[in-house]
Design an enzyme around this catalytic site. Structure first.
Site, mmCIF file in Angstrom:
data_model
loop_
_atom_site.group_PDB
_atom_site.id
_atom_site.type_symbol
_atom_site.label_atom_id
_atom_site.label_comp_id
_atom_site.label_asym_id
_atom_site.label_seq_id
_atom_site.Cartn_x
_atom_site.Cartn_y
_atom_site.Cartn_z
ATOM 1 N N LEU A 1 0.832 -1.199 0.000
ATOM 2 C CA LEU A 1 0.000 0.000 0.000
ATOM 3 C C LEU A 1 0.870 1.254 0.000
ATOM 4 O O LEU A 1 0.721 2.130 -0.843
ATOM 5 C CB LEU A 1 -0.939 -0.013 1.209
ATOM 6 C CG LEU A 1 -1.825 1.223 1.406
ATOM 7 C CD1 LEU A 1 -2.762 1.411 0.215
ATOM 8 C CD2 LEU A 1 -2.632 1.113 2.703
ATOM 9 N N PRO B 1 6.817 5.827 -1.559
ATOM 10 C CA PRO B 1 7.779 6.799 -1.047
ATOM 11 C C PRO B 1 7.151 8.135 -0.668
ATOM 12 O O PRO B 1 7.593 8.786 0.287
ATOM 13 C CB PRO B 1 8.773 6.951 -2.212
ATOM 14 C CG PRO B 1 8.723 5.639 -2.920
ATOM 15 C CD PRO B 1 7.303 5.203 -2.829
ATOM 16 N N ILE C 1 7.945 -2.231 2.365
ATOM 17 C CA ILE C 1 7.228 -3.491 2.208
ATOM 18 C C ILE C 1 7.917 -4.592 3.014
ATOM 19 O O ILE C 1 9.030 -5.014 2.686
ATOM 20 C CB ILE C 1 7.144 -3.891 0.719
ATOM 21 C CG1 ILE C 1 6.544 -2.749 -0.103
ATOM 22 C CG2 ILE C 1 6.334 -5.168 0.573
ATOM 23 C CD1 ILE C 1 5.194 -2.264 0.378
ATOM 24 N N ARG D 1 19.708 -10.608 40.539
ATOM 25 C CA ARG D 1 20.754 -9.609 40.796
ATOM 26 C C ARG D 1 20.700 -9.135 42.243
ATOM 27 O O ARG D 1 19.639 -8.740 42.740
ATOM 28 C CB ARG D 1 20.545 -8.418 39.856
ATOM 29 C CG ARG D 1 21.482 -7.235 40.078
ATOM 30 C CD ARG D 1 22.876 -7.543 39.632
ATOM 31 N NE ARG D 1 23.682 -6.313 39.557
ATOM 32 C CZ ARG D 1 24.983 -6.291 39.334
ATOM 33 N NH1 ARG D 1 25.635 -7.443 39.155
ATOM 34 N NH2 ARG D 1 25.632 -5.155 39.267
ATOM 35 N N GLN E 1 16.116 -0.160 31.844
ATOM 36 C CA GLN E 1 16.491 0.540 33.074
ATOM 37 C C GLN E 1 16.663 -0.443 34.235
ATOM 38 O O GLN E 1 17.590 -0.308 35.048
ATOM 39 C CB GLN E 1 15.431 1.583 33.423
ATOM 40 C CG GLN E 1 15.809 2.518 34.556
ATOM 41 C CD GLN E 1 16.908 3.489 34.161
ATOM 42 O OE1 GLN E 1 17.127 3.722 32.979
ATOM 43 N NE2 GLN E 1 17.608 4.033 35.137
ATOM 44 N N GLY F 1 19.910 -2.006 34.079
ATOM 45 C CA GLY F 1 21.036 -1.088 34.219
ATOM 46 C C GLY F 1 21.981 -1.183 33.030
ATOM 47 O O GLY F 1 21.561 -1.272 31.882
ATOM 48 N N GLU G 1 1.443 0.027 10.120
ATOM 49 C CA GLU G 1 -0.022 -0.141 10.040
ATOM 50 C C GLU G 1 -0.761 1.123 10.471
ATOM 51 O O GLU G 1 -1.829 1.058 11.093
ATOM 52 C CB GLU G 1 -0.490 -1.332 10.899
ATOM 53 C CG GLU G 1 0.238 -2.611 10.619
ATOM 54 C CD GLU G 1 -0.423 -3.461 9.559
ATOM 55 O OE1 GLU G 1 -1.592 -3.260 9.281
ATOM 56 O OE2 GLU G 1 0.268 -4.331 9.022
#
Length: 390
Positions: free
Chosen positions: A133, A136, A165, A275, A343, A346, A370
């Site tokens: 569809l 450019p 595409i 961690r 985040q 880290g 879309e």
């Protein structure tokens, strides 16, 4: 680093068949997709063999009728399958969504003879599709497309360029929207073009920030000739067909976004519980716990939104507004959740050793494809307040 299979999400599925279907998808994900995701995405490898496997397993035609090789599954089930695939690798989940989008026009608007001739191979015969569809100079303003199809006897000759595409250059068939008449939406017609058509050439794929395994390319139509038997619907009906397909396609993007966000949350929770800092897991710290809680809440809200829209579609009720809302909310949520996942990890979140950075890069494109999220807001507002005044 090898990606791990996504953590199973508790799903409310309507039948035993659909539950078995999701289990099949999870098995394929754990054995064939997740172990290769990180390596292949970094190298830009397109997983064509995965799509072949999905076709053999009946997973490329789920929302279409079994009379032509489809899976007879409601959209509510199909979208949850997309979520599972996208959580493991967005290139695959989004690829299945694009393939379904490419089949929509023929399945919904083709003649009985056209469906019998083409749909079986498209839905379960190993073929992979793409949807053409955008151009450019016409993205959000799709009705201004310039690619032309000119009648020549019993054939049409297509000339022009399509852009952005997905599967460009690797698809076996393309659903192409081209201008056959007056300017604007009323002069557009849909065509089914073979991937090996003479005069059809793909440019070098775009170099993207994410989804490197999924080729995105311009397609050049240099006098591509197709018979009138490959025209889908009536002349001038193409834009209405395109909008119909996009309503369903937006739900596919929403489901993929929730899958990406879920994968990011799973990774963040794993890391936060493993961690240790200051003598205890970082998941013990309230600031981080609240981040995880917010991430999970956005995911659950997005999932509920896309599933409600799918149920409206399955019931034959209008769902365009809800599809736009689902696409808007789920993709924005995916961007927030993946950013927060980086985040939580880290410094490690910023490295290729963990999937969080890849998921963050992939989430961004979902706010664009879309129909950008700005376009989704316009669609929603039109349903609420009517068209804009001129």
């Amino acid at each position: 680093m090898t990606d791990r299979a996504p953590q199973p999400v508790e799903r409310r599925l309507p039948t035993e068949e659909s539950r078995q279907l999701v289990e099949l998808v999870r098995d394929i994900v754990s054995k064939e997709i997740a172990p290769r995701t990180a390596e292949e995405e970094e190298a830009g490898v397109f997983p064509r063999e995965v799509f072949s496997l999905l076709s053999e397993s009946g997973l490329l035609g789920l929302p279409y009728g079994s009379a032509h090789g489809g899976g007879d599954q409601p959209y509510e089930v199909y979208l949850q399958v997309l979520e599972e695939l996208a959580a493991a690798r967005l290139t695959v989940g989004l690829g299945v969504s694009v393939h379904s989008l490419a089949c929509h026009a023929l399945a919904g608007y083709g003649t009985d003879d056209q469906r019998a001739a083409h749909l079986p191979d498209m839905l379960s015969g190993g073929l992979l599709g793409a949807y053409c569809l955008s151009e450019p100079a016409s993205g959000s303003d799709a009705a201004s497309l310039r690619t032309k199809a000119v009648r020549d006897g019993d054939d049409w000759v297509i000339t022009g360029t399509k852009a952005w595409i997905t599967h460009g250059g690797v698809a076996d068939f393309y659903t192409v929207l081209a201008r056959t008449g007056v300017e604007g939406a009323r002069g557009i017609t849909a065509f089914l073009v073979p991937g090996d058509a003479e005069g059809l050439n793909a440019a070098i794929p775009e170099k993207k920030m994410g989804m490197k395994g999924s080729p995105t390319a311009q397609l050049h139509f240099d006098g591509v000739r197709v018979g009138d038997d490959r025209r889908i619907g009536e002349e001038g009906q193409g834009f209405a067909i395109a909008l119909s397909a996009l309503d369903s396609g937006r739900l596919g993007i929403a489901a993929c976004a929730v899958g990406v966000a879920q994968a990011a949350l799973d990774e963040a929770v794993r890391y936060a519980t493993d961690r240790r800092q200051f003598g205890r897991p970082i998941a013990d710290f309230q600031g981080l716990r609240f981040m995880l809680a917010d991430m999970a809440t956005q995911i659950e809200a997005g999932r509920a939104l896309y599933l409600e829209a799918a149920r409206l579609r399955d019931a034959g009720q209008p769902f365009s507004r809800q599809a736009a809302m689902a696409k808007l909310f789920c993709t924005d949520a995916a961007m927030r959740v993946t950013t927060d996942a980086v985040q939580v990890l880290g410094g490690y979140g910023y490295t290729l050793d963990f999937p969080a950075e890849r998921l963050m890069r992939e989430a961004k494109v979902l706010q664009i494809v879309e129909g950008t999220n700005q376009i989704q807001r316009m669609v929603i507002a039109r349903h609420l307040a009517g068209p804009e005044t001129r």
